[in-house]
Write a protein that holds these residues in place. Structure first.
Motif: not given
Length: 108
Positions: A3-11, A13-18, A34-44
């Motif tokens: 989408g438009p510039a700066n509309a999205a964030t890493p969290s 884009v990855c989803g709730d809880g990341y 580049v970002y590494l995000l975690r939600n429990g045992n899940r990585a994004c």
């Protein structure tokens, strides 16, 4: 394309809880991050273009490789970000690229 510039964030884009666990700048003048995000045992992993790089036609990519599993990646000439790429694993190698600049973290 994203989408438009700066509309999205890493969290976002990855989803709730990341949540962001690590990140690294890419390119001369920090053209992307580049970002590494975690939600429990899940990585994004997701790579975002930054500042004046948003919207340019330079290729970017994001990848994640779970221990004992197969690498999952996404790359292209995206306007804003590459990814998200997701796996379930307690230990992952991960990274991304902006043009010829790349970053990788390989703790596994």
């Amino acid at each position: 394309m994203a989408g438009p510039a700066n509309a999205a964030t890493p969290s976002g884009v990855c989803g709730d809880g990341y949540t962001v666990r690590a990140s690294s700048p890419l390119g001369e003048g920090n053209n992307a991050k580049v970002y590494l995000l975690r939600n429990g045992n899940r990585a994004c992993v997701v790579t975002f273009k930054v500042g004046g790089s948003v919207g340019n036609s330079v290729s970017i990519g994001a990848w994640v490789h779970p221990k004992g599993g197969s690498l999952v990646g996404d790359s292209g000439r995206y306007a804003e970000y590459a990814g998200p790429v997701k796996v379930t694993s307690s230990c992952v190698n991960w990274g991304g690229n902006y043009s010829e600049y790349s970053y990788k973290d390989t703790p596994c």
